[in-house]
Design an enzyme around this catalytic site. Sequence first.
Site, short mmCIF file in Angstrom:
data_model
loop_
_atom_site.label_atom_id
_atom_site.label_comp_id
_atom_site.label_asym_id
_atom_site.label_seq_id
_atom_site.Cartn_x
_atom_site.Cartn_y
_atom_site.Cartn_z
N GLU A 1 -72.32 32.26 52.96
CA GLU A 1 -72.95 33.37 52.25
C GLU A 1 -72.95 33.05 50.75
O GLU A 1 -71.92 32.63 50.23
CB GLU A 1 -72.19 34.68 52.49
CG GLU A 1 -72.94 35.86 51.88
CD GLU A 1 -72.29 37.21 52.15
OE1 GLU A 1 -71.21 37.26 52.76
OE2 GLU A 1 -72.88 38.21 51.73
N GLY B 1 -62.72 36.36 47.47
CA GLY B 1 -61.54 36.88 48.18
C GLY B 1 -61.47 36.41 49.62
O GLY B 1 -60.46 35.90 50.07
N GLU C 1 -62.80 42.66 55.66
CA GLU C 1 -63.50 41.62 56.44
C GLU C 1 -63.59 42.01 57.91
O GLU C 1 -64.61 41.77 58.56
CB GLU C 1 -62.81 40.25 56.29
CG GLU C 1 -62.60 39.78 54.85
CD GLU C 1 -63.82 39.86 53.96
OE1 GLU C 1 -64.95 39.74 54.46
OE2 GLU C 1 -63.65 40.06 52.74
N1 B3K Z 1 -69.28 38.76 51.98
C1 B3K Z 1 -68.33 38.00 51.21
C2 B3K Z 1 -68.79 37.66 49.84
C3 B3K Z 1 -69.66 36.48 49.77
C4 B3K Z 1 -69.94 36.10 48.34
C5 B3K Z 1 -70.93 35.01 48.22
N2 B3K Z 1 -71.09 34.58 46.86
C6 B3K Z 1 -67.01 38.69 51.12
C7 B3K Z 1 -67.03 40.15 51.32
O1 B3K Z 1 -67.60 40.91 50.58
O2 B3K Z 1 -66.47 40.58 52.28
ZN ZN Z 2 -67.68 42.49 51.95
#
Ligand code: B3K
Ligand code: ZN
Length: 875
Positions: free
Chosen positions: A127, A267, A304
């Site tokens: 991502e 994170g 997550e």
């Molecule tokens: N979805 C990922 C973040 C991705 C960042 C890409 N630059 C973590 C989160 O928000 O859960």
């Molecule tokens: Zn997220």
Amino acid sequence: MTISGTNAVVVQRGDYKVPSYQISEIALDLRLDPENTEVSACLHFQCTATAPVTELHLDGESLELLSLQRDGRTLAEHEYRLTDAGLVLLNPPESFVLESRVRIHPAANSTLSGLYHAGGQFLTQCEAEGFRRITYTLDRPDCLARFTVTLHAPQKNCPVLLANGNCMATGDEEDGWHWARWEDPYPKPAYLFAMVAGDLAVVRDQYRTASGRDVVLEIYVAERDTGACVQAMDSLKRAMHWDEEVYGREYDLDRYMIVATDSFNMGAMENKGLNIFNAKYVLASPETATDNDYQGIESVIAHEYFHNWTGNRVTLRDWFQLSLKEGLTVFRDQEFSADQNSRGVQRIDDVRRLRAAQFPEDAGPLAHPVRPDAYSEINNFYTATVYEKGAELVRMIHTLLGKAQFRQGMDLYFQRHDGQAVTIEDFVAAMEDANQRDLSGFRRWYGQAGTPILRATGSYDPARHSYTLTLRQETPATPGQPVKEPVPIPVRMALLNTQGQRVPLNGTDRESILLLEQTEQSWTFDNLPDPVIPSLLRGFSAPVRLESPLDDDARSFLASHDDDPFNRWESIQDLAVKALLATVADASLASLPSALRHAVAATLGDAQIDPAFRAELLSLPSEDYIGEQMPVIAVEAVHHARDSLMRTIGMQFVPEWMGLYHDLAATYQRDGLSIGRRRLRNLALSYLIAGDHEGHEGMALYARQQYAQADNMTDRLAAFQLLVQHRHHDAEDILLDFYRRWHEYPLLIDKWFAIQAATPRPETLRQVEHLLVHPAFDWRVPNRVRAVLGGFAANPTVFHAADGSGYAFYAEQLRRLDDLNPQTAARLATPLSRWQRYDAPRQQAMGEALKMLAGKPKLSRDLAEVIQRSHPNKH
Ligand code: B3K
Ligand code: ZN
């Protein structure tokens, strides 16, 4: 002056087009080698367009093409074209199988996007657009495919081979290699693809879902860290249970894996069934992690996990919809944490974060709507606005509809869109349709940037026994949006009588939600025999700046009587801000105004208040927050005003602070009450040290003792930080001691670096220069870079030094970082965008720093976009 990267394509939300092809299956085969990894991909394409397609653009970046076949036949040169952005297939048939073989270089990949090799492990981060750095593909979230992944690697270096879904088969090969094949039964966009290979130990547990399915839970860490996964595992199980209870959502695979790494840009990442985490949000033991670290793990693990439904099962149509998953999932993790801990304290912490990061963003040149309209690099839009303000918008819908109705809306959203890639509009529509409600006005919140100002005025009419409240809203212009419409603002409120009780509001309810939809509206409350004090925006019911009608006495009253924890805290904060701003304007006014003194005394004297909440009430606003309240931020004056107020409160209440410090001493325990007690005790220590007379170091003795004898890292680090930041005479020894004790714990060494970089003293700049050449500093590890550069940028007096030295130094470092890790460089560059908020010499110096960066050769698209938006006139 031009910016080297500005020819980058700008993607517009309005230009969205349905893809002309879908990929039903992706089979990947990776032969993992740090220097040269070969990726074979087999993709099944199917045309979905009605008109014939003459060119099909596949995304690909930093790939070395080795072979390309369509339906088993090598493509001739006239059948495809390689471009900077990928590969174009010319006149493709309606359905076909594309087989490509590419070479990539994981060890050389310092961007930490795509497939990279760090700390002896192969890891991926796809991502937003990392998958195209692994193979040629349609790398867009509305393209969902079923993945099969085969990994090959040497058994010795990589005994563990993981990918999304279920492990179907494993086997040995020649020369000590082995392989594993994984299948993910759920079609997913490429950004959710993940694989990991390395020498990892695993901590296993299991969870039985509400419907009775057993799920294996696995956390993969370095061998020596297996004892530090208790909080992560426990948080995961609680999050799984909470999502079943609150949203009726169960986990859907047989296995849930989490891998921890030190080399990660953010994170954590919610890859389907295989989350990859920054070790910071996995590892904790009482000796090595603070209470805040534990809290961070709980919330990120939950975040997550919650993505499995909000993000993965229902995903995004395009990246402009990012807040559909992020805002909603942050709202869900905030609510989870509120249910696990103290709701009031959680809300205060969440609002503090919103105000620290999002309000300034919304007021500066990087302001953008929660659903942005254009981007050049989407990674620059993982912002506080998309995440934190996005969560506030979901929270307002929750407030407006009510809990049960919100749940109905969520049920309908999942029912309609499971397995689909959808939009924010689809989410709002589900909320409307499930409840027969019209949220059309509410949609403006998603499209309009800027923080509304909410002005409240009220008056009591003794003759009519009524109270009239008038609310008025105004949103300042933001870049590209000069004119703003009113937005619907839910204002949760109550009226308190002089005993602090809530009175009935035109009926039996003692709390109400007023919905301000126009620019200005008034409400009158009758049957009030005595004057009342309004408690407005309870629980911070909308992300606005409230200009309150209260005088100091009323604030002081609410600071000890309001039964809404947020507003009680807010009242005392307001008093403190007012006192601080008065000192900023005139340093000779450095005193403790009586309303604030009363509020502090009342809080210190009330042992009934939950300790964590009491610590919140007694904490002064940050320098940044104080500065935010000024038209031009007076860096030094703010720093001195806050220091001096700390000192005054420290000195005036020595016996009380001392009493707390001694009474709250306890052996370490991990329950909520003990955490709150530690927090309050360490706050007491910080006031005692601040209150020490100049040159007198009596209280530092306590800190020294605490540092040496603490049975946990929360207390040890609190003492360490105070000693280093106040530069007590043996600070050097203590720094050495800390390093010697903890040098094998990267997360603690990050803190060691960050605390030094954040020390508000003139010599800090020179020390930070030394830190950057310290043997433990590593430009390739984002946690380390953020510790030093992020710590430095959050150091008001040093970063914003009047001579501009902080900015020049900082820009020099970003220039270097940009060549290695553009995403992290761009993120760290955002403090420079705040230049308008400072005096002319600082504006000038920040402008020059931006200009210097703009001229950098090979400037990344990431950094170029931040610079360009930060200072459109400078280049
Ligand atoms: N979805 C990922 C973040 C991705 C960042 C890409 N630059 C973590 C989160 O928000 O859960
Ligand atoms: Zn997220």
